[in-house]
Write a protein that holds these residues in place. Structure first.
Motif, PDB file in Angstrom:
ATOM      1  N   ILE A 427     -52.717 100.288  32.264  1.00 16.12           N
ATOM      2  CA  ILE A 427     -52.565 101.491  33.088  1.00 16.12           C
ATOM      3  C   ILE A 427     -53.550 101.405  34.250  1.00 16.12           C
ATOM      4  O   ILE A 427     -54.748 101.197  34.042  1.00 16.12           O
ATOM      5  CB  ILE A 427     -52.840 102.771  32.274  1.00 16.12           C
ATOM      6  N   ALA A 428     -53.056 101.534  35.452  1.00 12.70           N
ATOM      7  CA  ALA A 428     -53.900 101.548  36.657  1.00 12.70           C
ATOM      8  C   ALA A 428     -53.992 102.982  37.165  1.00 12.70           C
ATOM      9  O   ALA A 428     -52.975 103.661  37.323  1.00 12.70           O
ATOM     10  CB  ALA A 428     -53.308 100.627  37.719  1.00 12.70           C
ATOM     11  N   ILE A 429     -55.209 103.442  37.411  1.00 11.15           N
ATOM     12  CA  ILE A 429     -55.444 104.822  37.884  1.00 11.15           C
ATOM     13  C   ILE A 429     -56.270 104.774  39.157  1.00 11.15           C
ATOM     14  O   ILE A 429     -57.260 104.038  39.239  1.00 11.15           O
ATOM     15  CB  ILE A 429     -56.195 105.652  36.815  1.00 11.15           C
ATOM     16  N   ASP A 430     -55.864 105.561  40.142  1.00  8.15           N
ATOM     17  CA  ASP A 430     -56.621 105.674  41.388  1.00  8.15           C
ATOM     18  C   ASP A 430     -56.811 107.167  41.687  1.00  8.15           C
ATOM     19  O   ASP A 430     -55.844 107.942  41.688  1.00  8.15           O
ATOM     20  CB  ASP A 430     -55.880 104.993  42.536  1.00  8.15           C
ATOM     21  N   VAL A 431     -58.062 107.586  41.927  1.00 11.19           N
ATOM     22  CA  VAL A 431     -58.373 109.003  42.157  1.00 11.19           C
ATOM     23  C   VAL A 431     -57.975 109.382  43.589  1.00 11.19           C
ATOM     24  O   VAL A 431     -58.354 108.704  44.549  1.00 11.19           O
ATOM     25  CB  VAL A 431     -59.873 109.273  41.927  1.00 11.19           C
ATOM     26  N   ASN A 432     -57.254 110.441  43.719  1.00 10.33           N
ATOM     27  CA  ASN A 432     -56.828 110.913  45.043  1.00 10.33           C
ATOM     28  C   ASN A 432     -57.945 111.723  45.709  1.00 10.33           C
ATOM     29  O   ASN A 432     -58.690 112.457  45.065  1.00 10.33           O
ATOM     30  CB  ASN A 432     -55.577 111.784  44.931  1.00 10.33           C
ATOM     31  N   GLY A 474     -65.196 101.743  42.959  1.00 18.10           N
ATOM     32  CA  GLY A 474     -64.741 102.799  43.841  1.00 18.10           C
ATOM     33  C   GLY A 474     -64.039 103.900  43.080  1.00 18.10           C
ATOM     34  O   GLY A 474     -64.586 104.468  42.132  1.00 18.10           O
ATOM     35  N   ASP A 475     -62.788 104.190  43.469  1.00 20.80           N
ATOM     36  CA  ASP A 475     -62.023 105.258  42.816  1.00 20.80           C
ATOM     37  C   ASP A 475     -60.942 104.699  41.897  1.00 20.80           C
ATOM     38  O   ASP A 475     -59.992 105.387  41.541  1.00 20.80           O
ATOM     39  CB  ASP A 475     -61.379 106.165  43.869  1.00 20.80           C
ATOM     40  N   GLU A 476     -61.087 103.423  41.465  1.00 24.46           N
ATOM     41  CA  GLU A 476     -60.075 102.779  40.639  1.00 24.46           C
ATOM     42  C   GLU A 476     -60.534 102.684  39.174  1.00 24.46           C
ATOM     43  O   GLU A 476     -61.673 102.291  38.889  1.00 24.46           O
ATOM     44  CB  GLU A 476     -59.773 101.374  41.165  1.00 24.46           C
ATOM     45  N   PHE A 477     -59.622 103.018  38.271  1.00 21.50           N
ATOM     46  CA  PHE A 477     -59.864 102.912  36.837  1.00 21.50           C
ATOM     47  C   PHE A 477     -58.703 102.136  36.210  1.00 21.50           C
ATOM     48  O   PHE A 477     -57.591 102.116  36.747  1.00 21.50           O
ATOM     49  CB  PHE A 477     -59.943 104.303  36.185  1.00 21.50           C
ATOM     50  N   SER A 478     -58.957 101.532  35.056  1.00 15.46           N
ATOM     51  CA  SER A 478     -57.901 100.826  34.323  1.00 15.46           C
ATOM     52  C   SER A 478     -58.062 101.090  32.827  1.00 15.46           C
ATOM     53  O   SER A 478     -59.176 101.263  32.320  1.00 15.46           O
ATOM     54  CB  SER A 478     -57.958  99.315  34.571  1.00 15.46           C
ATOM     55  N   ILE A 514     -50.993 107.146  39.172  1.00 20.24           N
ATOM     56  CA  ILE A 514     -50.935 106.330  37.957  1.00 20.24           C
ATOM     57  C   ILE A 514     -49.760 105.362  38.030  1.00 20.24           C
ATOM     58  O   ILE A 514     -48.670 105.703  38.503  1.00 20.24           O
ATOM     59  CB  ILE A 514     -50.767 107.219  36.696  1.00 20.24           C
ATOM     60  N   GLY A 515     -50.039 104.153  37.532  1.00 18.64           N
ATOM     61  CA  GLY A 515     -48.964 103.176  37.351  1.00 18.64           C
ATOM     62  C   GLY A 515     -49.246 102.388  36.085  1.00 18.64           C
ATOM     63  O   GLY A 515     -50.399 102.102  35.778  1.00 18.64           O
ATOM     64  N   TYR A 539     -49.733 102.348  43.382  1.00 16.97           N
ATOM     65  CA  TYR A 539     -49.693 102.551  44.833  1.00 16.97           C
ATOM     66  C   TYR A 539     -48.430 103.310  45.248  1.00 16.97           C
ATOM     67  O   TYR A 539     -48.453 104.116  46.189  1.00 16.97           O
ATOM     68  CB  TYR A 539     -49.788 101.210  45.565  1.00 16.97           C
ATOM     69  N   GLU A 540     -47.324 103.032  44.557  1.00 14.88           N
ATOM     70  CA  GLU A 540     -46.092 103.781  44.842  1.00 14.88           C
ATOM     71  C   GLU A 540     -46.289 105.261  44.520  1.00 14.88           C
ATOM     72  O   GLU A 540     -45.847 106.147  45.277  1.00 14.88           O
ATOM     73  CB  GLU A 540     -44.935 103.216  44.013  1.00 14.88           C
ATOM     74  N   ASP A 541     -46.963 105.541  43.413  1.00 19.52           N
ATOM     75  CA  ASP A 541     -47.221 106.928  43.024  1.00 19.52           C
ATOM     76  C   ASP A 541     -48.168 107.596  44.019  1.00 19.52           C
ATOM     77  O   ASP A 541     -48.022 108.783  44.344  1.00 19.52           O
ATOM     78  CB  ASP A 541     -47.816 106.960  41.615  1.00 19.52           C
TER      79      ASP A 541
END
Length: 555
Positions: A427-432, A474-478, A514-515, A539-541
């Motif tokens: 699961i890839a997570i990026d904080v908006n 940065g703002d990326e989590f997995s 999330i992707g 990234y699409e999300d």
């Protein structure tokens, strides 16, 4: 000032003083004539062979008959002749009253255990002539008949115990400490084999076994066990086996302490162990006698002394400054010198002082070696703590407390060593809007956003024992975990719910993109490829989020 050390020192001195007073009380009491009270007399004088008076110790390689006149004796007494004999016959006024019988183990005859002749006495034997026809063993010992005593069995045992109080004390101390050392070392060797200090715990294990084996040999040398319990042959064989194992255990300690694990050291170790096993098997089957193993034990002693001497010399030569290895080397050299002197006395049977030498030698050796082992373990514990602390820093994100990128990739590498499970999911997570909070509310607000996200991730995924949650930067989590499709959806819903409810000082509610990708749905491929699929979907999300919200992604 080390108050803990001072308290221990004071306690030790206090106990030593109390024990000294107790000892003085025994030594200076008026009950010193224990031999008369216990009905025991030495009967070494006036024995004659062919009309000639002999003195003890006495040795004769031919069969001979020795005679004497018995003093006043009682029905509960024994005449005890300490001699390494082959066979014997005992006569009272030319009447045969006792003769030797064969000692057997597993049906095989052996001369081991033939070191004391016990002759039951009766009151009517008082003043009678006793004759003993004796054939002594051919052995490496210079004096084969050493003492003659008239005593009860209990008095004989008590006398032997009193004569060997240092041996008895050392037997108890070595046995108790040896068992504790074996238990402690086995616990850490079996349960925590990855420790840096594994070799130190192996040294402690062998030191414990060495203490137990040495204790057995020491107590058997006092003769107390077979006097009290009987089974002369069994206890004598136990003495021989202990004598065989002592050099092997000493060699194992030295190898562990000096970290000698090379092929030559392993070969010598294996040959020694195999020699002991083969020797015991040959004795059990009757090929050789148990008494012959003493020669093998002496050979092993010499081999071990040479090897440990080499280890110690190389250690002293290689070390540029005083270290624990230097202390070990000096202790080994001292032990070898004293043990060599004791061995010479043991072979020549000069007197029984060799036992005292060995006791002193063993006591000093075990105190020094075990002390150094514990010191090394203590140092390694400190090193391990520092290593663990460094490992935490190396694999932990300082802000969130989650694993970092390095930790996540290490887990991925472990999975790739085997076939990937179908339920393996990335699961890839990026904080908006992290940049927005940093620019408008300061970095404290941005940190709060990241910490809040990590807390929500832990609430949703940490209950899965297979999950690995990391901040990639940065703002990326997995997140990497094993989860069925149903379980995954529940956890994602729980995560989104926790994000919406989260409140902080600067932030009310958190938005993330999330992707995810799963082996089950996306195919069996390298995890790096699976990770890219998850990133692309994230990234699409994110693009969808900014398009629907109308917010500027750059703000």
């Amino acid at each position: 000032m080390d108050w803990q050390f001072i308290r221990r020192l004071v306690s030790f001195i206090y106990v030593a003083i109390i024990l000294t007073f107790v000892g003085i009380g025994f030594c200076y009491s008026n009950e010193t004539n224990d031999e008369l009270r216990e009905n025991m007399v030495y009967f070494d004088n006036f024995w004659n062979i062919d009309g000639k008076i002999i003195t003890f110790p006495y040795s004769n390689h031919e069969e001979f008959t020795m005679s004497n006149t018995l003093p006043t004796v009682y029905g509960d007494q024994l005449l005890i002749l300490r001699a390494y004999y082959q066979d014997y016959e005992v006569y009272i006024n030319n009447d045969l009253i006792l003769e030797s019988r064969s000692n057997r183990l597993f049906g095989v005859s052996t001369d081991v255990g033939k070191k004391e002749i016990w002759i039951p006495l009766q009151s009517e034997y008082t003043g009678q002539k006793i004759s003993i026809k004796l054939n002594l063993q051919e052995s490496i010992y210079g004096s084969e008949m050493t003492e003659c005593i008239i005593s009860t069995r209990s008095a004989y045992a008590i006398t032997q115990l009193k004569k060997n109080i240092p041996s008895a004390i050392l037997f108890v101390v070595f046995t108790v400490t040896g068992i504790l050392e074996v238990i402690i070392s086995l616990f850490f060797i079996l349960k925590r084999t990855h420790l840096i200090r594994k070799l130190s715990f192996e040294a402690l294990f062998y030191a414990g076994v060495f203490s137990i084996v040495s204790a057995q040999w020491i107590i058997q040398e006092t003769r107390v066990p077979f006097i009290v319990f009987g089974y002369t042959t069994g206890f004598s064989i136990l003495t021989v086996i202990a004598f065989l194992l002592m050099p092997l255990m000493f060699f194992e300690i030295a190898r562990a302490l000096f970290m000698r694990i090379g092929p030559i050291d392993n070969l010598i170790d294996g040959i020694m162990a195999l020699t002991i096993i083969i020797s015991c098997f040959m004795c059990i089957t009757g090929v050789i006698d148990w008494g012959s193993i003493v020669y093998i034990a002496h050979l092993l002693d010499v081999v071990v002394m040479i090897m440990v001497g080499i280890y110690s010399y190389k250690s002293l030569k290689d070390e540029q400054k005083l270290t624990s290895k230097t202390a070990i080397a000096f202790a080994n050299i001292f032990f070898i010198l004293i043990a060599g002197l004791a061995l010479v006395q043991y072979v020549n049977n000069v007197n029984t002082s060799y036992i005292l030498l060995i006791i002193i030698d063993l006591l000093i050796y075990v105190m020094v070696q075990v002390g150094l082992i514990y010191r090394r373990i203590g140092l390694n514990v400190q090193e391990e703590k520092e290593f663990a602390r460094a490992k935490i820093y190396a694999f932990t994100d300082e802000l969130t407390g989650l694993g970092n990128r390095r930790h996540f990739y290490n887990v991925m590498e472990d999975f790739e060593k085997h076939k990937l499970p179908n339920d393996l999911t990335i699961i890839a997570i990026d904080v908006n809007r992290l940049k927005f909070y940093n620019d408008n509310y300061g970095h404290d607000a941005g940190d709060e956003l990241l910490i809040g996200t990590s807390q929500c991730l832990q609430k949703a995924f940490s209950s899965n024992s297979t999950s690995t949650i990391s901040r990639m930067g940065g703002d990326e989590f997995s997140v990497l975990l094993l989860a069925s499709e149903n379980d995954l959806n529940k956890r994602l819903n729980h995560f989104n719910s926790a994000l919406q409810k989260w409140k902080g000082k600067y932030v009310d509610g958190i938005s993330v993109s999330i992707g995810h990708a799963c082996v089950r749905n996306d195919g069996d491929m390298p995890l790096e490829e699976l990770s890219k699929i998850a990133d692309n979907r994230m990234y699409e999300d994110k693009a969808k989020y900014y398009k629907e919200s109308g917010l500027d992604r750059r703000k």
